[in-house]
Design an enzyme around this catalytic site. Structure first.
Site, short mmCIF file in Angstrom:
data_model
loop_
_atom_site.label_atom_id
_atom_site.label_comp_id
_atom_site.label_asym_id
_atom_site.label_seq_id
_atom_site.Cartn_x
_atom_site.Cartn_y
_atom_site.Cartn_z
NE ARG A 55 -5.49 -1.27 9.41
CZ ARG A 55 -4.37 -0.58 9.21
NH1 ARG A 55 -4.33 0.39 8.36
NH2 ARG A 55 -3.28 -0.87 9.86
NE ARG A 112 5.81 -0.36 11.00
CZ ARG A 112 4.77 -0.23 10.17
NH1 ARG A 112 4.91 0.39 9.02
NH2 ARG A 112 3.59 -0.73 10.47
NE ARG A 121 7.06 -2.95 6.69
CZ ARG A 121 5.79 -2.54 6.59
NH1 ARG A 121 5.30 -2.18 5.42
NH2 ARG A 121 5.01 -2.53 7.64
NE ARG A 125 0.91 -4.59 11.57
CZ ARG A 125 1.95 -4.23 10.82
NH1 ARG A 125 3.13 -4.78 11.01
NH2 ARG A 125 1.81 -3.33 9.88
CE LYS A 162 -2.28 -0.22 3.81
NZ LYS A 162 -1.96 -1.46 4.52
P1 AMP Z 1 -0.06 0.63 9.22
O1 AMP Z 1 1.22 1.39 9.06
O2 AMP Z 1 -1.16 1.12 8.32
O3 AMP Z 1 0.12 -0.87 9.17
O4 AMP Z 1 -0.58 0.95 10.70
C1 AMP Z 1 0.16 0.64 11.85
C2 AMP Z 1 -0.75 0.54 13.06
O5 AMP Z 1 -1.45 1.80 13.28
C3 AMP Z 1 -1.86 -0.49 12.94
O6 AMP Z 1 -1.42 -1.80 13.29
C4 AMP Z 1 -2.92 0.06 13.91
O7 AMP Z 1 -2.55 -0.20 15.26
C5 AMP Z 1 -2.80 1.56 13.68
N1 AMP Z 1 -3.70 2.04 12.59
C6 AMP Z 1 -3.34 2.59 11.39
N2 AMP Z 1 -4.43 2.94 10.66
C7 AMP Z 1 -5.50 2.61 11.42
C8 AMP Z 1 -6.91 2.69 11.22
N3 AMP Z 1 -7.46 3.18 10.09
N4 AMP Z 1 -7.72 2.24 12.23
C9 AMP Z 1 -7.22 1.75 13.37
N5 AMP Z 1 -5.90 1.62 13.62
C10 AMP Z 1 -5.04 2.05 12.65
#
Ligand code: AMP
Length: 215
Positions: free
Chosen positions: A88, A160, A127, A171, A13
């Protein structure tokens, strides 16, 4: 153009959103990036979000919707935006729809990057991220020239905390359980465009472009 880029963690993404945001001249709005910056800054949102993020759980919908309302209200998002990592949950999708319809706006397309779960685990655990300049590497298919060192700025690379295997599996589970219904939400509205995300970033991007509505 108001777009959503949809896909599991590790589906590419971020890479696709950056390419598309540059080409289309619209801001790339990543909720994960905004949340990580908030945690780094230690602001009230970051303090509330941190524990959820560290365990791989979703941050509560009300916090996310407040945050996205503020971000989409900024002038650079007036002509369009590309959402990455949001919505999400169905509650977030409904909140976004209400927010936009209040402004007489709607989403133009939802691009869904489709990648097999085993491939996602392989990609995510490999990663590595540069904490200084934000460059992203992957030990499996895009390693840095010198092991453990950022090609762009020379800083030591990091993994990370939420890219470790146990957290990655959690996740993906969370993604399956909570996010798949969001696909149905957009499918019923005729907006969902599936794209095979298992190929190279360039090939995926060509399919991404082909899936956009013609203006
Ligand atoms: P990402 O970088 O998009 O994988 O996001 C990292 C973390 O941020 C996720 O595992 C969630 O804990 C939180 N997060 C990011 N976007 C959202 C969202 N739209 N709703 C809820 N939690 C989010």
């Amino acid at each position: 153009m108001r777009l959503i880029l949809f896909g599991a963690p590790g589906s590419g993404k971020g890479t696709q959103a950056k390419l598309a945001g540059q080409e289309l001249g619209i801001p790339h709005v990543s909720t994960g990036d905004i949340l990580r910056q908030s945690v780094k800054d230690g602001n009230p949102l970051g303090l509330k979000a941190r524990a959820f993020m560290d365990s791989g759980a979703l941050v509560p919908d009300d916090l996310i919707l407040d945050m996205i309302g503020g971000r989409l209200g900024r002038p650079d998002a007036a002509a369009g935006f590309l959402l990455d990592g949001f919505p999400r949950t169905v509650a977030q999708a409904e909140g976004l729809e209400a927010l936009l319809s209040g402004l007489g706006l709607e989403i133009d397309a939802v691009i869904s990057l489709e990648v097999d779960p085993e491939e996602l685990i392989r990609r995510l655990t490999a990663r590595r991220l540069c904490p200084k300049c934000g460059a992203i590497f992957n030990l499996a298919f895009q390693p840095p020239k010198t092991e453990g060192v950022c090609d762009a700025c020379g800083a030591p690379l990091e993994q990370r905390a939420d890219d470790q295997r146990a957290t990655v599996e959690n996740r993906l589970r969370v993604y399956q359980q909570q996010t798949s219904p969001v696909m149905d939400f957009y499918r019923t509205r005729g907006l969902l465009k599936p794209v095979d995300g298992s190929r190279s970033p360039e090939e995926v991007y060509r399919s991404f472009q082909a899936a956009l509505p013609k203006s």
